[in-house]
Every structure is written in structure tokens, then in C-alpha cells.
Design a protein around this motif. Structure first.
Motif, short mmCIF file in Angstrom:
data_model
loop_
_atom_site.label_atom_id
_atom_site.label_comp_id
_atom_site.label_asym_id
_atom_site.label_seq_id
_atom_site.Cartn_x
_atom_site.Cartn_y
_atom_site.Cartn_z
N GLU A 13 0.79 -1.33 -0.10
CA GLU A 13 0.07 0.10 0.03
C GLU A 13 0.78 1.26 0.02
OE1 GLU A 13 -2.58 -0.69 3.41
OE2 GLU A 13 -3.67 -1.90 2.32
N ARG A 17 1.20 4.18 -2.81
CA ARG A 17 0.92 5.59 -2.42
C ARG A 17 2.15 6.47 -3.00
NH1 ARG A 17 -0.43 6.57 3.46
NH2 ARG A 17 -2.57 6.04 2.57
N ALA A 28 -3.84 11.09 -1.06
CA ALA A 28 -5.14 10.57 -0.13
C ALA A 28 -6.61 11.12 -0.78
CB ALA A 28 -4.85 10.57 1.23
N ALA A 29 -7.65 10.52 -0.38
CA ALA A 29 -8.77 11.03 -0.70
C ALA A 29 -9.11 12.23 0.28
CB ALA A 29 -9.74 9.86 -0.50
N HIS A 43 -13.64 -3.02 6.06
CA HIS A 43 -13.97 -1.80 5.83
C HIS A 43 -13.24 -0.95 6.42
CE1 HIS A 43 -17.35 1.51 5.98
NE2 HIS A 43 -16.51 1.84 5.18
N ASP A 46 -9.77 -0.72 4.80
CA ASP A 46 -9.78 0.23 3.58
C ASP A 46 -9.97 1.91 3.86
OD1 ASP A 46 -9.98 -2.03 1.93
OD2 ASP A 46 -12.43 -1.96 1.64
N LEU A 47 -10.57 2.02 5.02
CA LEU A 47 -10.72 3.45 5.34
C LEU A 47 -9.08 3.97 5.66
CD1 LEU A 47 -13.95 3.60 7.48
CD2 LEU A 47 -13.36 4.59 5.24
N ALA A 49 -6.20 2.65 4.94
CA ALA A 49 -5.45 2.90 3.77
C ALA A 49 -5.86 3.92 2.63
CB ALA A 49 -5.78 1.57 2.74
N THR A 50 -7.13 4.42 2.98
CA THR A 50 -7.66 5.38 1.70
C THR A 50 -7.16 6.92 2.32
OG1 THR A 50 -9.51 4.00 1.27
CG2 THR A 50 -9.56 6.41 0.79
N TYR A 51 -7.22 7.01 3.63
CA TYR A 51 -7.20 8.47 4.11
C TYR A 51 -5.86 8.44 4.96
CZ TYR A 51 -12.04 8.45 2.92
OH TYR A 51 -13.07 8.52 2.36
#
Length: 136
Positions: A13, A17, A28-29, A43, A46-47, A49-51
Motif C-alpha cells: 500500500e 501511495r 489520499a482522498a 471496511h 480500507d478506510l 489505507a484510503t485516508y
């Protein structure tokens, strides 16, 4: 999943990035302005890893201090660059156990995919905001 698998997933990950950053893509989102209700371990992973930063509120509907903390958590979601997530410990007992949650409210702060801070009990908005600011 064992520790070796977790480490390899985190490395992959972070590699992705770094490649996105090198290519000029957003790292990042943008964090939503409302808390995200987590529906399981995948879930939450995922959060994280996303933010860049995610403040996770482990709570229970029957918990008085959790109810006192709820408006603070909602305000933090709207006012900080971190994503804010909520985990109902009654609906997600395995997830609460995985993160060693023994009392509610418990707040975990994830930065760059890793749990970096733990706070137990009701905290002021200023205290939590300062905590988040240390990682964003």
C-alpha cells in the motif's frame, strides 16, 4: 492473516501511495464531512489505507459517555482533515476485540494505515483536534 502478511500488505500500500505521489496523483482522498459507520474489519482496513489520518470511535448505543462524545466526533468530522469513523462494538465485537477495545468510548487514530494513538473516555474537541493535528 499473520504478521508477515500484514507487513507485506502495508508495504504494498505504501509503495502504491509513493508511486501515485511521484506521478502527481493525490496521495489520499479528501475526508468526508460526516462520520463513516464501519461495517467490519475489511471496511476499517480500507478506510485506514484510503485516508492519511482516520479517527475511529469505538462506541455503544447504551453508553452514556459515548452519547456525550457523539457531537464532538461529528464536529471533528466536519472541521478536521482526518476521516472520522464510528464502530458499534455490539455489532462489531470481533473488530473491537482485534483492537483491544475493553471499554467505551475508545478512540484510535490511524495515520498512514497504522494505529498510532489510543484514547479512552470522553475527551474535549480541542484535545482530539490537537491529537489529529499531530499526524496530518
Amino acid at each position: 492473516m499473520n504478521d508477515t502478511d500484514d507487513i507485506e500488505r502495508i508495504r504494498a500500500e505504501k509503495r502504491e501511495r509513493l508511486e501515485r505521489e511521484r506521478d502527481g496523483a493525490d496521495s489520499a482522498a479528501a475526508a468526508p464531512d460526516e462520520p463513516i459507520h464501519v461495517d467490519g474489519p475489511d471496511h476499517l482496513a480500507d478506510l485506514a489505507a484510503t485516508y492519511d489520518a482516520v479517527l475511529v470511535d469505538f462506541y455503544a448505543d447504551w453508553c452514556g459517555p459515548c452519547q456525550m462524545l457523539e457531537p464532538i466526533v461529528e464536529s471533528l468530522a466536519a472541521s478536521t482533515p482526518a476521516a472520522v469513523a464510528k464502530v458499534d462494538i455490539d455489532a462489531n465485537q470481533e473488530l473491537a476485540s482485534q483492537y483491544g477495545v475493553r471499554g467505551v468510548p475508545t478512540l484510535l487514530l490511524f495515520a498512514d494505515g497504522d494505529a498510532v494513538e489510543r484514547v479512552v473516555g470522553v475527551q474535549s474537541e480541542e484535545q482530539l483536534s490537537d491529537l489529529i493535528d499531530g499526524y496530518v
